[in-house]
Enzyme design. Structure first.
Site, PDB file in Angstrom:
ATOM      1  N   CYS A  50      -5.610  -3.243   2.132  1.00  0.00           N
ATOM      2  CA  CYS A  50      -5.429  -3.312   3.576  1.00  0.00           C
ATOM      3  C   CYS A  50      -6.733  -3.475   4.363  1.00  0.00           C
ATOM      4  O   CYS A  50      -7.277  -4.557   4.451  1.00  0.00           O
ATOM      5  CB  CYS A  50      -4.652  -2.084   4.067  1.00  0.00           C
ATOM      6  SG  CYS A  50      -3.903  -2.344   5.708  1.00  0.00           S
ATOM      7  N   GLU A  91       0.841  -1.198   0.000  1.00  0.00           N
ATOM      8  CA  GLU A  91       0.000   0.000   0.000  1.00  0.00           C
ATOM      9  C   GLU A  91       0.881   1.256   0.000  1.00  0.00           C
ATOM     10  O   GLU A  91       1.831   1.357   0.775  1.00  0.00           O
ATOM     11  CB  GLU A  91      -0.881  -0.043   1.250  1.00  0.00           C
ATOM     12  CG  GLU A  91      -1.849   1.096   1.428  1.00  0.00           C
ATOM     13  CD  GLU A  91      -2.700   0.919   2.690  1.00  0.00           C
ATOM     14  OE1 GLU A  91      -3.675   1.655   2.840  1.00  0.00           O
ATOM     15  OE2 GLU A  91      -2.366   0.030   3.517  1.00  0.00           O
ATOM     16  N   SER A 135      -9.558 -60.252   8.811  1.00  0.00           N
ATOM     17  CA  SER A 135      -8.551 -60.900   7.957  1.00  0.00           C
ATOM     18  C   SER A 135      -7.141 -60.784   8.518  1.00  0.00           C
ATOM     19  O   SER A 135      -6.238 -61.480   8.065  1.00  0.00           O
ATOM     20  CB  SER A 135      -8.573 -60.257   6.566  1.00  0.00           C
ATOM     21  OG  SER A 135      -8.125 -58.907   6.637  1.00  0.00           O
ATOM     22  N   GLY A 181     -16.016 -59.713   9.377  1.00  0.00           N
ATOM     23  CA  GLY A 181     -14.936 -60.621   8.998  1.00  0.00           C
ATOM     24  C   GLY A 181     -13.593 -59.981   9.296  1.00  0.00           C
ATOM     25  O   GLY A 181     -13.357 -58.820   8.944  1.00  0.00           O
ATOM     26  N   ASP A 200      -7.808 -52.849   6.891  1.00  0.00           N
ATOM     27  CA  ASP A 200      -9.195 -52.408   6.782  1.00  0.00           C
ATOM     28  C   ASP A 200     -10.092 -53.057   7.829  1.00  0.00           C
ATOM     29  O   ASP A 200     -10.874 -52.378   8.513  1.00  0.00           O
ATOM     30  CB  ASP A 200      -9.734 -52.715   5.380  1.00  0.00           C
ATOM     31  CG  ASP A 200      -9.105 -51.838   4.310  1.00  0.00           C
ATOM     32  OD1 ASP A 200      -8.540 -50.787   4.671  1.00  0.00           O
ATOM     33  OD2 ASP A 200      -9.177 -52.198   3.123  1.00  0.00           O
ATOM     34  N   LYS A 251      -0.536 -10.049  16.202  1.00  0.00           N
ATOM     35  CA  LYS A 251      -1.314  -9.575  15.057  1.00  0.00           C
ATOM     36  C   LYS A 251      -1.036 -10.376  13.796  1.00  0.00           C
ATOM     37  O   LYS A 251      -1.950 -10.632  13.002  1.00  0.00           O
ATOM     38  CB  LYS A 251      -1.033  -8.093  14.802  1.00  0.00           C
ATOM     39  CG  LYS A 251      -1.910  -7.486  13.711  1.00  0.00           C
ATOM     40  CD  LYS A 251      -1.641  -5.990  13.548  1.00  0.00           C
ATOM     41  CE  LYS A 251      -2.540  -5.369  12.488  1.00  0.00           C
ATOM     42  NZ  LYS A 251      -2.289  -3.925  12.311  1.00  0.00           N
ATOM     43  N   THR A 284     -14.685 -57.702  -4.664  1.00  0.00           N
ATOM     44  CA  THR A 284     -15.489 -58.691  -5.383  1.00  0.00           C
ATOM     45  C   THR A 284     -16.949 -58.284  -5.335  1.00  0.00           C
ATOM     46  O   THR A 284     -17.528 -58.130  -4.247  1.00  0.00           O
ATOM     47  CB  THR A 284     -15.314 -60.088  -4.767  1.00  0.00           C
ATOM     48  OG1 THR A 284     -13.935 -60.461  -4.851  1.00  0.00           O
ATOM     49  CG2 THR A 284     -16.166 -61.109  -5.494  1.00  0.00           C
ATOM     50  N   LYS A 289      -9.086   2.566  -2.374  1.00  0.00           N
ATOM     51  CA  LYS A 289      -9.406   1.858  -1.144  1.00  0.00           C
ATOM     52  C   LYS A 289     -10.844   2.173  -0.719  1.00  0.00           C
ATOM     53  O   LYS A 289     -11.269   3.334  -0.775  1.00  0.00           O
ATOM     54  CB  LYS A 289      -8.420   2.271  -0.047  1.00  0.00           C
ATOM     55  CG  LYS A 289      -8.489   1.484   1.245  1.00  0.00           C
ATOM     56  CD  LYS A 289      -7.318   1.903   2.144  1.00  0.00           C
ATOM     57  CE  LYS A 289      -7.270   1.110   3.449  1.00  0.00           C
ATOM     58  NZ  LYS A 289      -6.063   1.460   4.237  1.00  0.00           N
ATOM     59  N   ASN A 332     -12.616 -65.077  -6.535  1.00  0.00           N
ATOM     60  CA  ASN A 332     -13.914 -64.557  -6.120  1.00  0.00           C
ATOM     61  C   ASN A 332     -14.786 -65.584  -5.405  1.00  0.00           C
ATOM     62  O   ASN A 332     -15.640 -65.211  -4.597  1.00  0.00           O
ATOM     63  CB  ASN A 332     -14.660 -63.985  -7.328  1.00  0.00           C
ATOM     64  CG  ASN A 332     -14.073 -62.647  -7.773  1.00  0.00           C
ATOM     65  OD1 ASN A 332     -13.266 -62.062  -7.060  1.00  0.00           O
ATOM     66  ND2 ASN A 332     -14.480 -62.179  -8.938  1.00  0.00           N
TER      67      ASN A 332
END
Length: 645
Positions: free
Chosen positions: A171, A46, A357, A355, A361, A204, A477, A115, A441
């Protein structure tokens, strides 16, 4: 191609108070440096030509004339520069003095924005010298032999780059309840500039940074801010020289405060990203009638090299800072848990089937169920956890699954599916020595059948374990592990699943449980559908088949979140994974991602319910609606045409 990137610079030149000649030389030098570094836009503080702290000298004709002469010098000395310069100066218009931003390109003034909000409180006393430009609309002035648009109703739009439109505020404008940049953004500005002179007091700069980040996020824009440095007058105030470039709430570059040297920060901002965000956000389709903006047309210079000057996070779903990541993990875990709690309360069902494994997941899903039951005050024995070893199950994953279930104090089942699968192979006439998709599968569907039937038997819900990345790739699957009665992980990408389990091991669970969780984290990702090797180790590793999940999650984030074209995703991935993956590897897996993402939509079209936890969801009822028979060829063609590897 520029891929929608625009290079912006925020300058903090050295200056002397009220010495326009000195300040002008510094401005010109900074502009030349910025152009050399490829900047297409350069914003200065400015009142940079005069300095901000001139006080009553602003009312002196000498200073006013010096400022005009300096502007003339800048126009003459920058004729050879085609970057856009935004320079602050006082300007007398119709016997009123304005605090202005002058937009310059190649020696021509494109427009002048005064401004709007003139501060007159605490240390600020600008009303003594300057008038507000808030009512300056539809005006044109003659300045240095040029007819120049003047007013707060100006937006600057690129003729040669779709979506590039910039607005300007000065500003105090930013610190108001409704900044001018909000109206500018609603009316098309994707790039916002602020010429500022903001003094330093304790704390600030933190607040200043927060409102810049917030404004860029609210406006779905890039925000380029620069403020006067320590060479301003220190009679009563000290200015730190704070420059910052923020894009959609994220800081891309920031200056060092309290430096007496000239500073120039540069970054590439992604205009296409802003346009994409606004296409999805219906708030930006409603234009405000409060201001009728005039559009000033310009041409932006094409970048002089293909380098992109910014960083790209290789793990966009995972915060890099530990404290933020821990907070994020806690929040996601609470979202997952709360979603399941609501579903259990709504159905009146107090039994779940899952389930296990021994992989990431199912581990995360079990942890979510356990915490949901603890919140509801239901006995964990009502959780029926079943591990179902098949032809590819390793001793390590089986032991981890059994140990995890024991430590969670749930009802545990171990059901070997090999015999049932062999019977099914015989029934359908499949040779079990052929390790094809049928071989794989059959096992996945046998496991799902067991889970569903036990759920029916006990009156429970089957909780799905599949994650967002698997859904994106279709790595599940159909009507096998793809299906459940509520899917707690469907909004969590694979790269984040690992960190969630790690967070749980570090902060939620202790001792033996923590150790088991860490062992699961160290286990290779695998569906374990093909036989193990002679040593009983996993042979079928998912990332060897479909590619690294960190790459696919990167592709997914930019493809779905911002609609980025494949060639742009490739370029960003090159920077994000520099030194880790070659161009050929990135190209290979990006093509795999695109093909699988399109061909596997039919699996996403019939997903079970599950909570969205982040910015991306592939639920057909929520964020993602895509035809199952969409053609991928245009995306593959775009990638091929725009890459040279």
């Amino acid at each position: 191609m520029n891929f929608g990137f625009v290079r912006v610079a925020a300058a903090i030149p050295k200056l002397k108070v009220a010495n326009c000649e000195y300040n002008t030389a510094e401005i010109i030098e900074s502009a030349k440096q910025a152009q050399t570094k490829g900047a297409q836009f350069v914003v200065f503080p400015e009142l940079a030509i005069t300095s901000y702290t001139c006080g009553d000298l602003f009312l002196q004709k000498t200073l006013q004339n010096d400022a005009i002469n300096s502007l003339k010098t800048i126009l003459e000395k920058t004729k050879g520069l085609d970057c856009i310069l935004l320079v602050g100066m006082p300007l007398l218009v119709n016997s009123r003095l304005y605090n202005c931003a002058v937009v310059i390109q190649s020696g021509k003034i494109l427009g002048i924005v005064p401004k709007s909000f003139i501060p007159n409180y605490s240390e600020f006393y600008e009303v003594r010298w300057f008038c507000s430009g808030m009512d300056s609309h539809n005006e044109n002035i003659n300045l240095l032999g040029q007819a120049v648009p003047f007013g707060t109703d100006l937006l600057f739009e690129a003729e040669n780059m779709n979506g590039l439109c910039f607005g300007i505020e000065i500003c105090e404008d930013l610190w108001t309840a409704i900044p001018p940049s909000s109206y500018q953004a609603i009316n098309g500005a994707t790039l916002l500039f602020n010429l500022s002179a903001s003094n330093e007091i304790v704390g600030k700069h933190e607040y200043r940074e927060s409102i810049i980040k917030m404004q860029s996020a609210k406006c779905a824009a890039a925000y380029v801010y620069t403020s006067s440095g320590v060479n301003e007058s220190t009679t009563d105030l000290v200015f730190g020289g704070h420059a910052l470039i923020s894009e959609y709430g994220v800081v891309l570059a920031q200056s060092e405060r309290f430096s007496f040297d000239q500073q120039l920060i540069i970054s590439d901002v992604d205009i296409d990203r802003m346009v994409s965000e606004r296409l999805k956000n219906s708030s930006f389709t409603h234009r405000t009638e409060s201001i009728q903006f005039r559009k000033v047309l310009f041409s932006v210079r094409e970048p002089n090299n293909s380098e992109v000057k910014r960083t790209f996070d290789p793990l966009p779903f995972v915060p890099s800072e530990l404290s933020i990541r821990n907070k994020r993990c806690n929040e996601i875990f609470n979202i997952q848990t709360s979603g399941l709690v609501k579903r259990l309360k709504h159905t009146g069902i107090d039994k779940c089937v899952i389930g296990i494994s021994g992989g990431l997941d199912s581990t995360l899903a079990l942890l979510v169920i356990v915490k949901a039951y603890d919140r509801l005050g239901i006995d964990r024995k009502n959780i029926h956890a079943i591990t179902m070893p098949g032809f590819g199950t390793s001793d390590n994953t089986l032991n981890n699954s059994l140990e995890l279930m024991r430590l969670m104090n749930v009802t545990t089942f171990q059901i070997d599916i090999k015999e049932a699968c062999m019977k099914h192979f015989n029934d359908i006439g499949h040779d079990p020595a052929v390790y094809d998709v049928t071989y794989e599968n059959v096992q996945a569907r046998e496991r799902t059948q067991i889970l569903m039937d036990i759920a029916n038997k006990i009156g429970g819900l089957v909780i799905g374990t599949g994650d967002l990345s698997e859904l994106a790739l279709g790595w599940c699957t159909y009507n096998g592990d793809h299906m459940s009665m509520y899917a707690v992980n469907s909004g969590v990408p694979k790269t984040l699943v690992k960190y969630l389990v790690q967070w749980a091991a570090d902060y939620v669970f202790k001792d033996e449980t923590s150790e088991v969780l860490k062992s699961i984290i160290d286990t290779p990702i695998s569906p374990e559908l093909l036989p193990t090797d002679d040593a009983g180790q996993i042979q079928q590793k998912t990332e060897d088949i479909v590619g690294p999940y960190e790459l696919h999650d990167f592709f997914l984030y930019h493809f779905v979140r911002y609609g980025a074209q494949p060639s742009k995703i490739f370029v960003m991935a090159k920077y994000a994974f520099e030194g880790k993956y070659t161009d050929e590897v990135i190209d290979k897996w990006l093509r795999t991602f695109l093909k699988r993402f399109f061909s596997q939509q039919f699996k996403r079209s019939c997903l079970p319910d599950g909570p969205k936890v982040g910015s991306i969801s592939l639920s057909p009822r929520g964020d993602w609606r895509m035809p199952s028979d969409g053609d991928v060829n245009s995306w593959l063609k775009e990638l091929k045409l725009n890459l040279f590897i």
